[in-house]
Design a protein around this motif. Structure first.
Motif, PDB file in Angstrom:
ATOM      1  N   ILE A   1      24.467 -27.732  20.998  1.00 40.54           N
ATOM      2  CA  ILE A   1      23.098 -27.223  20.933  1.00 40.54           C
ATOM      3  C   ILE A   1      22.193 -28.154  20.138  1.00 40.54           C
ATOM      4  N   THR A   2      20.959 -28.276  20.603  1.00 41.89           N
ATOM      5  CA  THR A   2      19.883 -28.962  19.880  1.00 41.89           C
ATOM      6  C   THR A   2      18.816 -27.928  19.563  1.00 41.89           C
ATOM      7  N   GLY A   3      18.595 -27.685  18.285  1.00 43.74           N
ATOM      8  CA  GLY A   3      17.646 -26.658  17.885  1.00 43.74           C
ATOM      9  C   GLY A   3      16.207 -27.109  17.994  1.00 43.74           C
ATOM     10  N   GLY A   4      15.314 -26.124  18.136  1.00 37.43           N
ATOM     11  CA  GLY A   4      13.904 -26.438  18.276  1.00 37.43           C
ATOM     12  C   GLY A   4      13.021 -25.575  17.403  1.00 37.43           C
ATOM     13  N   TYR A   5      12.006 -25.004  18.012  1.00 32.88           N
ATOM     14  CA  TYR A   5      10.965 -24.282  17.287  1.00 32.88           C
ATOM     15  C   TYR A   5      10.562 -23.017  18.036  1.00 32.88           C
ATOM     16  N   VAL A   6       9.977 -22.101  17.302  1.00 30.84           N
ATOM     17  CA  VAL A   6       9.215 -21.019  17.909  1.00 30.84           C
ATOM     18  C   VAL A   6       7.845 -21.589  18.283  1.00 30.84           C
ATOM     19  N   TYR A   7       7.429 -21.350  19.518  1.00 28.04           N
ATOM     20  CA  TYR A   7       6.156 -21.895  19.978  1.00 28.04           C
ATOM     21  C   TYR A   7       4.989 -21.178  19.295  1.00 28.04           C
ATOM     22  N   THR A   8       4.131 -21.952  18.658  1.00 23.14           N
ATOM     23  CA  THR A   8       2.959 -21.391  17.966  1.00 23.14           C
ATOM     24  C   THR A   8       1.658 -21.983  18.476  1.00 23.14           C
ATOM     25  N   GLY A   9       1.721 -22.763  19.560  1.00 26.61           N
ATOM     26  CA  GLY A   9       0.515 -23.381  20.086  1.00 26.61           C
ATOM     27  C   GLY A   9      -0.393 -22.373  20.768  1.00 26.61           C
ATOM     28  N   THR A  10      -1.532 -22.856  21.244  1.00 27.33           N
ATOM     29  CA  THR A  10      -2.523 -21.991  21.889  1.00 27.33           C
ATOM     30  C   THR A  10      -2.683 -22.265  23.375  1.00 27.33           C
ATOM     31  N   MET A  11      -2.132 -23.357  23.874  1.00 23.45           N
ATOM     32  CA  MET A  11      -2.356 -23.726  25.269  1.00 23.45           C
ATOM     33  C   MET A  11      -1.601 -22.830  26.235  1.00 23.45           C
ATOM     34  N   TYR A  12      -0.465 -22.284  25.820  1.00 24.02           N
ATOM     35  CA  TYR A  12       0.400 -21.547  26.733  1.00 24.02           C
ATOM     36  C   TYR A  12       0.744 -20.179  26.148  1.00 24.02           C
ATOM     37  N   PRO A  13      -0.109 -19.193  26.349  1.00 25.74           N
ATOM     38  CA  PRO A  13       0.133 -17.870  25.751  1.00 25.74           C
ATOM     39  C   PRO A  13       1.466 -17.259  26.139  1.00 25.74           C
TER      40      PRO A  13
ATOM     41  N   SER B   1      -3.656 -33.709  25.085  1.00 21.34           N
ATOM     42  CA  SER B   1      -3.195 -33.760  23.698  1.00 21.34           C
ATOM     43  C   SER B   1      -3.354 -32.426  22.992  1.00 21.34           C
ATOM     44  N   GLY B   2      -3.832 -31.409  23.734  1.00 22.74           N
ATOM     45  CA  GLY B   2      -3.976 -30.084  23.155  1.00 22.74           C
ATOM     46  C   GLY B   2      -5.289 -29.872  22.414  1.00 22.74           C
ATOM     47  N   GLN B   3      -6.235 -30.785  22.559  1.00 26.49           N
ATOM     48  CA  GLN B   3      -7.507 -30.676  21.860  1.00 26.49           C
ATOM     49  C   GLN B   3      -8.507 -29.898  22.712  1.00 26.49           C
ATOM     50  N   LEU B   4      -9.241 -28.987  22.093  1.00 29.62           N
ATOM     51  CA  LEU B   4     -10.281 -28.233  22.782  1.00 29.62           C
ATOM     52  C   LEU B   4     -11.466 -29.160  23.058  1.00 29.62           C
ATOM     53  N   VAL B   5     -11.831 -29.312  24.346  1.00 31.47           N
ATOM     54  CA  VAL B   5     -12.908 -30.236  24.705  1.00 31.47           C
ATOM     55  C   VAL B   5     -14.118 -29.526  25.297  1.00 31.47           C
ATOM     56  N   LEU B   6     -13.955 -28.248  25.689  1.00 31.31           N
ATOM     57  CA  LEU B   6     -15.076 -27.533  26.284  1.00 31.31           C
ATOM     58  C   LEU B   6     -14.800 -26.036  26.179  1.00 31.31           C
TER      59      LEU B   6
END
Length: 447
Positions: free
Chosen positions: A290-302, A403-408
């Protein structure tokens, strides 16, 4: 530079509706990436197991000069090398960062370095201060992950020292630093021991925070919890999750492999072993580690929010834990050796010399055809029109670049809302819509 989309898509069930996961090639030409972290800005720092730390910029380009090069100081091959990197919570001010590597004798070293005073893209290679060294009896099971916890302390993952089956019973020995999560107060004077570590003043090594781990290959903190991916012996890979403030937790190895009894030698009848929140077995598959990761906390993919992501090294499969339910999202081919997250909480994986960005390309909680809006044209050029359906009288449209940046961002009214997109460069964007309390994602292509 970022290349064209590297699409590895799979429709799965198990989320709200159908879901599509992709890996987008972000950067290539790296040497055995073992860790990906950010320092609170748009850059990603990639740890190469052979000894270098490379900087990836927001457009996927790799700086010509490494941030730090320890290749002459680390042992290479197998599971040894430069394995961990963590930036001090006050890195912007003090410039401190910490590395974990196996030296030329094969022993673990945890050291602090300092950023250059004249160039933020390079470190001062002469600034090393060694915090901790650990003798390694074998050349495998070195752990190596470093993370700062919500308490501001540095947490260090160590494997049980290697060979197979933990022959020295190190993971269960409270006096040993192997097979543990260690915790240090790097802002205190040496020996850096937090007074609240569970074995301070009693039997057991003062540095130990948790025990009973075989080879924790990545751990992370999220919402007051610690998530640990522990590599199994022969049959079972496990994912552990406990409250981050829980001291002295015993995860069970080598008495248990996952939830199954592995050995009864030197195992206590009264010890409270903590079982994993999820596990998977190798039987009937080519899975191995296993390779561990993260809990997703971004905003792009609810759809992904609050879910923990991990992978299997041998198959390249990416998996997800939602609550205590484990699901596989498909085989994505590269031998995934690490996950990473950027400053916005968006997720990446590293493997086979490359870094990929994880993307969810579904419309969102509902299929596009049944959603509460329509969108045209797509691809677009100078403008795009969004029509709200089903009597919805308001909404919000947010456009993010790759890059996940809000542009509009535009507020939506009932009926048609025309949005001017002429200022956007040609390319692929993510359009996030919030309508009637629901979230939707879809690609928006600008020609």
């Amino acid at each position: 530079m970022k290349t064209k989309l590297f699409l590895l898509s799979l429709f799965i069930t198990g989320l709200a509706q159908a879901q599509v996961i992709e890996l987008e090639l972000f950067a290539s030409g790296l040497d055995r990436p073992a860790e990906i972290v950010n320092a609170g800005d748009s850059r990603l720092f990639v740890v190469e197991q052979t000894g270098r730390i490379q900087i990836l910029n927001a457009n996927g380009s790799v700086n010509t000069t490494p941030f730090l090069n320890l290749s002459t100081m680390v042992s290479g091959g197998g599971e040894q090398g430069l394995l961990g990197l963590a930036f001090h919570p006050d890195y912007e001010t003090n410039g401190y960062f910490f590395v974990n590597y196996t030296d030329l004798n094969g022993d673990t070293v945890v050291a602090r370095y300092t950023r250059s005073s004249t160039d933020e893209n390079v470190a001062d290679a002469t600034s090393a201060i060694v915090l901790l060294t650990i003798d390694q009896p074998y050349d495998n099971h070195n752990g190596g992950c470093l993370r700062f916890g919500p308490d501001g302390y540095l947490y260090i993952a160590t494997g049980d020292g290697g060979n197979g089956g933990d022959p020295g019973n190190r993971a269960q020995n409270k006096d040993e630093l192997l097979g543990k999560i260690l915790r240090l107060n790097v802002d205190a004077a040496s020996p850096y021991i937090p007074e609240t570590n569970p074995y301070v003043g009693i039997e057991g090594a003062d540095e130990v925070w948790a025990l009973g781990l075989r080879n924790p290959w990545k751990f992370s903190f999220n919402d007051g919890n610690i998530w640990i991916a522990d590599v199994g012996q022969e049959n079972i890979e496990e994912i552990d999750k406990v409250v981050a403030t829980a001291a002295g937790v015993n995860y069970g190895w080598k008495c248990f492999e996952g939830t199954a009894v592995y050995s009864t030698d030197n195992c206590s009848l009264v010890e409270m072993y903590t079982q994993p929140v999820a596990e998977y077995v190798h039987e009937g598959s080519s899975r191995c580690s296993i390779t561990g990761g993260y809990v997703y906390t971004g905003t792009m993919y609810p759809n992904l929010q609050g879910k923990y992501f991990f992978a299997d090294y041998c198959t390249g499969e990416i998996g997800m834990v939602d609550g205590s339910t484990l699901s596989w999202l498909g085989d994505f081919s590269p031998n995934i050796t690490t996950f990473g997250e950027d400053m916005n909480g968006e997720l990446y994986v590293g493997g086979s010399g490359s870094v990929y960005k994880i993307k969810d390309t579904t419309v969102g909680l509902n299929e596009f055809a049944d959603s509460a809006f329509s969108l045209y044209p797509n691809p677009a050029k100078n403008d795009v029109t969004i029509t709200l359906k089903d009597g919805s009288d308001s909404g919000l449209a947010s456009v993010f670049n790759v890059s996940g940046q809000l542009v509009l961002q535009e507020h939506l009214n009932s009926g048609d809302t025309k949005i001017n997109t002429s200022q956007l460069q040609a390319g692929v964007y993510m359009l996030k819509l919030q309508v009637a309390g629901n979230g939707y994602n879809t690609k928006l292509v600008i020609n």
